[in-house]
Design an enzyme around this catalytic site. Structure first.
Site, PDB file in Angstrom:
ATOM      1  N   ASP A   2       0.819  -1.205   0.000  1.00  0.00           N
ATOM      2  CA  ASP A   2       0.000   0.000   0.000  1.00  0.00           C
ATOM      3  C   ASP A   2       0.859   1.263   0.000  1.00  0.00           C
ATOM      4  O   ASP A   2       0.480   2.287  -0.569  1.00  0.00           O
ATOM      5  CB  ASP A   2      -0.927   0.005   1.213  1.00  0.00           C
ATOM      6  CG  ASP A   2      -2.110  -0.945   1.042  1.00  0.00           C
ATOM      7  OD1 ASP A   2      -2.326  -1.428  -0.091  1.00  0.00           O
ATOM      8  OD2 ASP A   2      -2.818  -1.200   2.032  1.00  0.00           O
ATOM      9  N   ASN A  58      -5.052   8.486   2.132  1.00  0.00           N
ATOM     10  CA  ASN A  58      -5.321   7.856   3.420  1.00  0.00           C
ATOM     11  C   ASN A  58      -5.715   8.868   4.493  1.00  0.00           C
ATOM     12  O   ASN A  58      -6.828   8.846   4.987  1.00  0.00           O
ATOM     13  CB  ASN A  58      -4.098   7.070   3.904  1.00  0.00           C
ATOM     14  CG  ASN A  58      -4.124   5.622   3.481  1.00  0.00           C
ATOM     15  OD1 ASN A  58      -5.039   5.179   2.788  1.00  0.00           O
ATOM     16  ND2 ASN A  58      -3.119   4.872   3.889  1.00  0.00           N
ATOM     17  N   ARG A 114      -7.327  19.834  22.861  1.00  0.00           N
ATOM     18  CA  ARG A 114      -5.993  19.786  23.471  1.00  0.00           C
ATOM     19  C   ARG A 114      -5.582  18.328  23.576  1.00  0.00           C
ATOM     20  O   ARG A 114      -6.330  17.517  24.107  1.00  0.00           O
ATOM     21  CB  ARG A 114      -5.987  20.430  24.852  1.00  0.00           C
ATOM     22  CG  ARG A 114      -6.199  21.936  24.849  1.00  0.00           C
ATOM     23  CD  ARG A 114      -6.345  22.470  26.267  1.00  0.00           C
ATOM     24  NE  ARG A 114      -6.438  23.922  26.295  1.00  0.00           N
ATOM     25  CZ  ARG A 114      -7.578  24.587  26.113  1.00  0.00           C
ATOM     26  NH1 ARG A 114      -8.716  23.923  25.916  1.00  0.00           N
ATOM     27  NH2 ARG A 114      -7.582  25.907  26.143  1.00  0.00           N
TER      28      ARG A 114
END
Length: 268
Positions: A45, A122, A148
């Site tokens: 991939d 992706n 955060r």
């Protein structure tokens, strides 16, 4: 038809690359690194991601197909022992095209300079080496939350099985026009609070991320890494472009998910 071949670079992949190239040229097809109609990746991939970014400026003209020389991939669906069949299919059979949505990321600087635009097959991961990532998150122009934590992963449906899954995100079928925002180790206590769940945004929803400090940010767009400082905003949404895959046979998404992540071995 013009074709190109990108190899992972190991001995096995290079040998397969040479074999495919020689046979297709014998079938009167033209090799072209610059303007291929079909880009063939040989490796895994990661090799197909490299092919995608190599031809990201001609996605409407180039289709992709992958041969995997290692473990089964989500994009590389042909095996080395199927080479003869694949070569004959490419040379003699018009292929079907399957299109998947992509992620668009636009990074805008504070000084009003030129913005940078990326497409991801992706995902895009946003981190910092200077403590916590602190971002205001807007969805469709409205403030949603202040994040955060270690960072955010914004993924495509086809990329939802990659980094996003490792972070606890949902697996989305690539027919869905959507992106997914998944947290990395968010800070949640009596003072700070985030949604804590992955957010799935449809194609007509845009998310704007606004840094609340002057830290530098590390962006990983698929396999590409960039560092930015003095960022005004990061815009994320489903891109108008789509990636095109050449299909000569069915390649069911849920079967790929099963084969990659589910074991049918019930023995102890």
């Amino acid at each position: 038809m013009k074709f190109s071949i990108l190899s992972k670079g190991d001995k096995k992949s290079n040998e397969i690359r040479s074999k495919i190239k020689n046979y297709l040229i014998e079938f009167k097809m033209e090799y072209s690194d610059d303007e291929p109609d079909l880009a063939i990746s040989v490796g895994g991939d990661g090799t197909l991601l490299e092919a995608f970014h190599t031809y990201v400026d001609r996605l409407d003209k180039t289709a992709f197909i992958g041969v995997h020389t290692g473990h089964l991939g989500f994009y590389a669906d042909w095996t080395p022992d199927e080479l003869e069949k694949l070569i004959i299919e490419i040379a003699r059979t018009p292929y079907q095209v399957v299109e998947y949505p992509l992620l668009e990321v636009i990074i805008r600087p504070k000084n009003g300079g030129e913005e940078d635009r990326y497409l991801a097959l992706n995902e895009c991961a946003i981190k910092t080496s200077e403590g916590s990532v602190v971002l205001d998150i807007e969805i469709k122009g409205d403030h949603f939350e202040t994040f955060r934590g270690d960072g955010l992963c914004i993924s495509t449906p086809s990329g939802s099985t990659a980094y996003n899954k490792a972070l606890g995100g949902a697996i989305l079928h690539p027919s869905l026009e959507a992106i997914q925002i998944t947290e990395m180790a968010s800070i949640n206590n009596r003072v700070f609070r985030t949604i804590g769940s992955p957010l799935i945004l449809p194609g007509h929803h845009t998310s704007l991320l606004k840094p609340l400090n002057d830290k530098s940010f590390l962006f990983t767009i698929d396999h590409i890494t960039r560092t930015y400082k003095d960022i005004k905003s990061i815009q994320c949404r489903v891109a108008k472009e789509r990636v095109r895959f050449a299909r000569f046979r069915p390649f069911p998404f849920w079967k790929r998910v099963h084969d990659s992540f589910v074991s049918d071995d019930y023995s102890n």
